[in-house]
Design a protein around this motif. Sequence first.
Motif, PDB file in Angstrom:
ATOM      1  N   PRO A   1       7.242  -7.374   6.705  1.00 18.50           N
ATOM      2  CA  PRO A   1       6.722  -6.480   5.664  1.00 18.50           C
ATOM      3  C   PRO A   1       5.232  -6.641   5.405  1.00 18.50           C
ATOM      4  O   PRO A   1       4.544  -5.664   5.115  1.00 18.50           O
ATOM      5  CB  PRO A   1       7.550  -6.839   4.424  1.00 18.50           C
ATOM      6  N   LEU A   2       4.726  -7.872   5.508  1.00 17.25           N
ATOM      7  CA  LEU A   2       3.308  -8.087   5.218  1.00 17.25           C
ATOM      8  C   LEU A   2       2.397  -7.638   6.355  1.00 17.25           C
ATOM      9  O   LEU A   2       1.175  -7.668   6.232  1.00 17.25           O
ATOM     10  CB  LEU A   2       3.064  -9.566   4.882  1.00 17.25           C
ATOM     11  N   LYS A   3       2.997  -7.212   7.452  1.00 18.02           N
ATOM     12  CA  LYS A   3       2.225  -6.613   8.549  1.00 18.02           C
ATOM     13  C   LYS A   3       2.427  -5.103   8.606  1.00 18.02           C
ATOM     14  O   LYS A   3       1.929  -4.437   9.510  1.00 18.02           O
ATOM     15  CB  LYS A   3       2.620  -7.250   9.887  1.00 18.02           C
ATOM     16  N   SER A   4       3.163  -4.575   7.639  1.00 15.91           N
ATOM     17  CA  SER A   4       3.451  -3.145   7.617  1.00 15.91           C
ATOM     18  C   SER A   4       2.224  -2.349   7.196  1.00 15.91           C
ATOM     19  O   SER A   4       1.309  -2.867   6.544  1.00 15.91           O
ATOM     20  CB  SER A   4       4.604  -2.854   6.650  1.00 15.91           C
ATOM     21  N   LEU A   5       2.230  -1.080   7.537  1.00 16.45           N
ATOM     22  CA  LEU A   5       1.130  -0.208   7.133  1.00 16.45           C
ATOM     23  C   LEU A   5       1.113  -0.011   5.616  1.00 16.45           C
ATOM     24  O   LEU A   5       0.049   0.108   5.016  1.00 16.45           O
ATOM     25  CB  LEU A   5       1.250   1.140   7.843  1.00 16.45           C
ATOM     26  N   GLN A   6       2.285  -0.004   5.002  1.00  8.74           N
ATOM     27  CA  GLN A   6       2.328   0.147   3.548  1.00  8.74           C
ATOM     28  C   GLN A   6       1.621  -1.014   2.848  1.00  8.74           C
ATOM     29  O   GLN A   6       0.944  -0.815   1.836  1.00  8.74           O
ATOM     30  CB  GLN A   6       3.776   0.252   3.068  1.00  8.74           C
ATOM     31  N   HIS A   7       1.783  -2.213   3.387  1.00 10.56           N
ATOM     32  CA  HIS A   7       1.063  -3.361   2.832  1.00 10.56           C
ATOM     33  C   HIS A   7      -0.434  -3.200   3.075  1.00 10.56           C
ATOM     34  O   HIS A   7      -1.244  -3.452   2.164  1.00 10.56           O
ATOM     35  CB  HIS A   7       1.569  -4.649   3.469  1.00 10.56           C
ATOM     36  N   LYS A   8      -0.802  -2.751   4.245  1.00 19.36           N
ATOM     37  CA  LYS A   8      -2.210  -2.545   4.592  1.00 19.36           C
ATOM     38  C   LYS A   8      -2.837  -1.472   3.703  1.00 19.36           C
ATOM     39  O   LYS A   8      -3.993  -1.584   3.289  1.00 19.36           O
ATOM     40  CB  LYS A   8      -2.326  -2.143   6.066  1.00 19.36           C
ATOM     41  N   TRP A   9      -2.065  -0.447   3.390  1.00 20.98           N
ATOM     42  CA  TRP A   9      -2.565   0.649   2.552  1.00 20.98           C
ATOM     43  C   TRP A   9      -2.505   0.319   1.061  1.00 20.98           C
ATOM     44  O   TRP A   9      -2.926   1.109   0.226  1.00 20.98           O
ATOM     45  CB  TRP A   9      -1.751   1.919   2.807  1.00 20.98           C
ATOM     46  N   LYS A  10      -1.915  -0.836   0.717  1.00 24.95           N
ATOM     47  CA  LYS A  10      -1.787  -1.291  -0.672  1.00 24.95           C
ATOM     48  C   LYS A  10      -0.862  -0.400  -1.501  1.00 24.95           C
ATOM     49  O   LYS A  10      -1.107  -0.138  -2.687  1.00 24.95           O
ATOM     50  CB  LYS A  10      -3.167  -1.400  -1.345  1.00 24.95           C
ATOM     51  N   VAL A  11       0.233   0.046  -0.879  1.00 24.42           N
ATOM     52  CA  VAL A  11       1.204   0.880  -1.602  1.00 24.42           C
ATOM     53  C   VAL A  11       2.611   0.289  -1.565  1.00 24.42           C
ATOM     54  O   VAL A  11       3.549   0.888  -2.077  1.00 24.42           O
ATOM     55  CB  VAL A  11       1.244   2.322  -1.046  1.00 24.42           C
ATOM     56  N   LEU A  12       2.771  -0.899  -0.971  1.00 31.02           N
ATOM     57  CA  LEU A  12       4.103  -1.486  -0.856  1.00 31.02           C
ATOM     58  C   LEU A  12       4.699  -1.820  -2.219  1.00 31.02           C
ATOM     59  O   LEU A  12       5.916  -1.779  -2.406  1.00 31.02           O
ATOM     60  CB  LEU A  12       4.045  -2.750   0.016  1.00 31.02           C
ATOM     61  N   ASN A  13       3.858  -2.120  -3.184  1.00 27.49           N
ATOM     62  CA  ASN A  13       4.337  -2.563  -4.498  1.00 27.49           C
ATOM     63  C   ASN A  13       4.549  -1.413  -5.476  1.00 27.49           C
ATOM     64  O   ASN A  13       4.700  -1.640  -6.679  1.00 27.49           O
ATOM     65  CB  ASN A  13       3.370  -3.574  -5.113  1.00 27.49           C
ATOM     66  N   LYS A  14       4.586  -0.176  -4.973  1.00 24.13           N
ATOM     67  CA  LYS A  14       4.799   0.954  -5.880  1.00 24.13           C
ATOM     68  C   LYS A  14       5.683   2.011  -5.224  1.00 24.13           C
ATOM     69  O   LYS A  14       5.641   2.191  -3.999  1.00 24.13           O
ATOM     70  CB  LYS A  14       3.459   1.571  -6.303  1.00 24.13           C
ATOM     71  N   PRO A  15       6.488   2.728  -6.013  1.00 24.07           N
ATOM     72  CA  PRO A  15       7.276   3.839  -5.465  1.00 24.07           C
ATOM     73  C   PRO A  15       6.359   5.043  -5.265  1.00 24.07           C
ATOM     74  O   PRO A  15       6.396   6.033  -6.001  1.00 24.07           O
ATOM     75  CB  PRO A  15       8.334   4.081  -6.549  1.00 24.07           C
ATOM     76  N   VAL A  16       5.528   4.951  -4.250  1.00 29.07           N
ATOM     77  CA  VAL A  16       4.391   5.861  -4.118  1.00 29.07           C
ATOM     78  C   VAL A  16       4.820   7.297  -3.868  1.00 29.07           C
ATOM     79  O   VAL A  16       4.145   8.244  -4.294  1.00 29.07           O
ATOM     80  CB  VAL A  16       3.432   5.340  -3.024  1.00 29.07           C
ATOM     81  N   ILE A  17       5.945   7.511  -3.178  1.00 29.64           N
ATOM     82  CA  ILE A  17       6.407   8.884  -2.944  1.00 29.64           C
ATOM     83  C   ILE A  17       6.767   9.548  -4.271  1.00 29.64           C
ATOM     84  O   ILE A  17       6.455  10.722  -4.499  1.00 29.64           O
ATOM     85  CB  ILE A  17       7.607   8.903  -1.975  1.00 29.64           C
ATOM     86  N   ASP A  18       7.415   8.802  -5.159  1.00 30.60           N
ATOM     87  CA  ASP A  18       7.751   9.341  -6.481  1.00 30.60           C
ATOM     88  C   ASP A  18       6.482   9.630  -7.280  1.00 30.60           C
ATOM     89  O   ASP A  18       6.428  10.621  -8.021  1.00 30.60           O
ATOM     90  CB  ASP A  18       8.626   8.337  -7.236  1.00 30.60           C
ATOM     91  N   GLU A  19       5.472   8.784  -7.132  1.00 30.98           N
ATOM     92  CA  GLU A  19       4.197   9.025  -7.813  1.00 30.98           C
ATOM     93  C   GLU A  19       3.532  10.284  -7.276  1.00 30.98           C
ATOM     94  O   GLU A  19       2.990  11.092  -8.045  1.00 30.98           O
ATOM     95  CB  GLU A  19       3.275   7.813  -7.647  1.00 30.98           C
ATOM     96  N   TRP A  20       3.573  10.459  -5.957  1.00 28.09           N
ATOM     97  CA  TRP A  20       3.008  11.673  -5.359  1.00 28.09           C
ATOM     98  C   TRP A  20       3.757  12.910  -5.838  1.00 28.09           C
ATOM     99  O   TRP A  20       3.161  13.962  -6.074  1.00 28.09           O
ATOM    100  CB  TRP A  20       3.054  11.582  -3.838  1.00 28.09           C
TER     101      TRP A  20
END
Length: 422
Positions: A125-144
């Motif tokens: 997980p810490l090598k994922s793109l979501q971690h790189k983009w700094k969105v792993l810690n949020k339900p970003v699709i729901d925010e969008w």
Amino acid sequence: MHLIIFSDILTPRIKYTFNFIFKDILKAEIEFTGNSQYFLQSEQVKISYGNKQLGDEIFFKSTALLFSNKLEELKPKTIAFGEYLVPFPVEQSALPFDVFAASFFMLSRYEEYLHQKNTEEEFKPLKSLQHKWKVLNKPVIDEWALMIKSIIKKKYPSFKFHEKKFHHQPTIHFNILPGIPKGFLNRTKFVFSALFKKENNYLSSKFDQLTGIGLNNEQVLEEINKIAATKKDKPLYFIDFPNVPIHFTEVNGVSKHFKDQSVGLLRPCVSDKQKMNEIKEGLIKLKKIHPVAIPLTSQQLETLKFPICYLNILNSGITADYSMGYSNVPGFRAGTCTPFNWYDLQLEKVTPLVVNSYCLTDDTLQYLTRDSAVKTLHQYIDAVKVVNGTFYSCWNLKNLSNLPKYKKLRLLFIEMLSYSGN
């Protein structure tokens, strides 16, 4: 009044993603059309997705991902968007990135398909793109989705969305241990079965009981059920059975605690070599405890591989899964806190398997100080409350017992129930 969505080509990916954002998250009625004349003449709330705007509708410029029907090597470009990065940048659009392609990329676990296509190593997980983009810690699709809702309300103030409410759903898992059967012949069969199948949980549990550190599942279940009795959302229980013949499995003691509870199968898919008959055997054992376990549910807290694990689950008749998350890292693995149907990228179709994503486990909390653990709990609950999603968490039953070594986790569990308003 409803939303009408226009696209020149209405691919399965487009319909899947738009349905998830508008119907599942925003609770709005939508209609799809590829007829531009019909679209322009419509008096509904109009949204187009493509290369250019048709009229004065809300326009989201597209990239290629949702128009493809293949799994291809992909390294999305990104741009800054507030405090984090977003993929698939576009220009002259309602948002500066293709929000639907970005959502599909996370929701389908596109990145993990590519990873497992190229290597046997576990996806980190810490090598994922979501971690790189700094969105792993949020339900970003729901925010969008809420951003899209705001865009719609600004242009069409009278349009009404149906209400969606925050929910909290804890899941609790535990192992059922085999019992020594009566009779010399049956005991001999049991011992040999345990040795050949490397089932040593029984011996270790007996040692724990002799040393005074053993757990009584029945007692802990009774305590947790008392705590949950006054709560709105009851825990979901997932059970792992010993790898011994079914008649050696002692289930009578715990089955009485599941009369009004939801029960599922733990660890239905461990590896690519997992055999279907092992899953089905687990479901047979599950029915001894809970004869009316419908719909059939599952949870996998070890390596989750795509698509083999979900294919095995589907082929076993399981229709709801709670495996989407990282057992040792907090975060929203699929970018959402809203249940969704799994999209199989190999077959390019929506499946009937409903995926429920957890974002936090007791394993991620136990090594934190109490203050840090409480802060983490509040952070993730707040993130889900803001978007009116469902907060899923995973707990091991033993960590909720009254034994002194588990006191911190038990108190954190109670704190979680209280803070979530459950």
